[in-house]
Design an enzyme around this catalytic site. Sequence first.
Site, short mmCIF file in Angstrom:
data_model
loop_
_atom_site.label_atom_id
_atom_site.label_comp_id
_atom_site.label_asym_id
_atom_site.label_seq_id
_atom_site.Cartn_x
_atom_site.Cartn_y
_atom_site.Cartn_z
CB SER A 295 -0.93 0.00 1.21
OG SER A 295 -1.77 -1.12 1.19
CG HIS A 346 -2.59 3.95 3.06
ND1 HIS A 346 -3.94 3.68 3.15
CD2 HIS A 346 -1.99 2.75 2.97
CE1 HIS A 346 -4.13 2.37 3.11
NE2 HIS A 346 -2.96 1.79 3.01
#
Length: 516
Positions: A295, A346
């Site tokens: 991610s 993220h």
Amino acid sequence: MFIKNQFVQNKLVLHLMEKEEYELLTTSSNQEEYLLWKRNKRNTDIVRVSLKQYDWKRELEASVKQVEKKVEQNIQLPLFQQNISFHHIFIVQYQPVDSWSNLKSSDSSTTKIDASLVYMCSQHQDEEFVRFFQSAQLNHALSFSVHNNLLELEYQTELLKHRIQQIHKNAEQEIMAVFNRGKPILSYVLIAINILMFFLLESRGGSTNPETLIQYGAKYNVGMLEGEWWRIITSMFLHIGLFHLALNMLALYFIGTLVERIYGNIRFIIIYFLAGIAGGMASFALNPSIAAGASGALFGLFGALLFFGIKNPRIFFKTMGMNVIFIVILNILFGVFVPQVDNGAHIGGLIGGFIASGIVMLPKSQAFMQQLIAVVLYVFYIFGLLAYGLTNDEVQYDETLQIQRVQQLLEDEQYSEVTEIVSETLPHADQLEAELLFYRSFAHIHIESFDQAKKDLENAVEIKADFEEAWYNLALLYQQEHEFDKAMDATERLLDLDSENNSYQALYKELQRAEN
């Protein structure tokens, strides 16, 4: 007269494209109508140049509303512009029969377009051109002469049309070239590696098994604090569960291949790994849990697309701009409201990917000083995350994380280290203070610090009155120290909690015999 209007129309359109940097959006099949736009930092101007004749104001007004509605539905208009103006220029032989002056400048009937301006340029209304140039704040004057020979005028008009189409074609080819700077080979390689690693985890204990994840390189703060910094890289290729893998590989298939086409293979892989490292460091600094997944690197690819948007705003917003921005904002909000999502990774990866794009730059772009600044910024960013993570006691001394660590140390019979770690963690404990005291008492027992063990267990049961394991160990310690009254009290408390437990019953009988 119509061929003259055609000439004026195409002369104006070509002037907007060549001198004022307007972009052709659409044109009708018979080239009776052109639609162009130009985006500035704060304003967007959309220009419609039409030869359509309207006899009545209501027909003209209906056409204006219809075209603006169609543009809003089919063209990706910018969200964050301060003003979007739509200029309708009609080059006609005569004006509508009834008054149309209220249409010259008004609010648009659509939600996204702010102002709607209409210009009727007939034979004796050249001042309308002047009004348009002033309203659109054009920088270059338009001057031309109309040839009296109709054949020559028609020839010149065809030349203008051809030039307009050629500029438009070149612009389209420029966009296609931007998205074909590299074949997406490495994206597919990364997908294959991630899938292979997933099946390896499944065959060695399961991809959701914490012990398996730690063994094969998941982000594990405890291990990293002990020098296992390679976990930042290896964790990028591990995924927790099939859904996690499928979601990330789908993103890598679409976003990864797009970034690789824009930046080329080498730049793409550099951005991917630098973003993944940044995401891993942000996760280390902000998230105490075991973590894995691509991610951070994937958000770095979004950062690369945003960097591309800053360098090529026209192409970015024409092709994918608002979709990319929407997805980034949606994912960040999703991470904020879903605790299981590693939002630190993220956002860390997003910023890392943006900076990494400044390091490698776009193909055919040379900006040595900017690249040097980006390198320095990336180094400061990574070491800043590292420094913050090392001093962030709330994360590094997270009670859940430390209990996992203590359990492993107890299995390895490293009891002195257990007492040290628990002592460092207790000031930061919130919900698991009793469990930490229990594990420390266990370590004290093995190193024969029985008084310390009793104190820990007494504190543990005071905090958690139904803690059976602590009561049981405490009863055994009291028995060992010949404190039979306290041992009996502890055992009676155990039987109150679970009267059917054979071990508690046996201990109670043994204590009764000792008293007698």
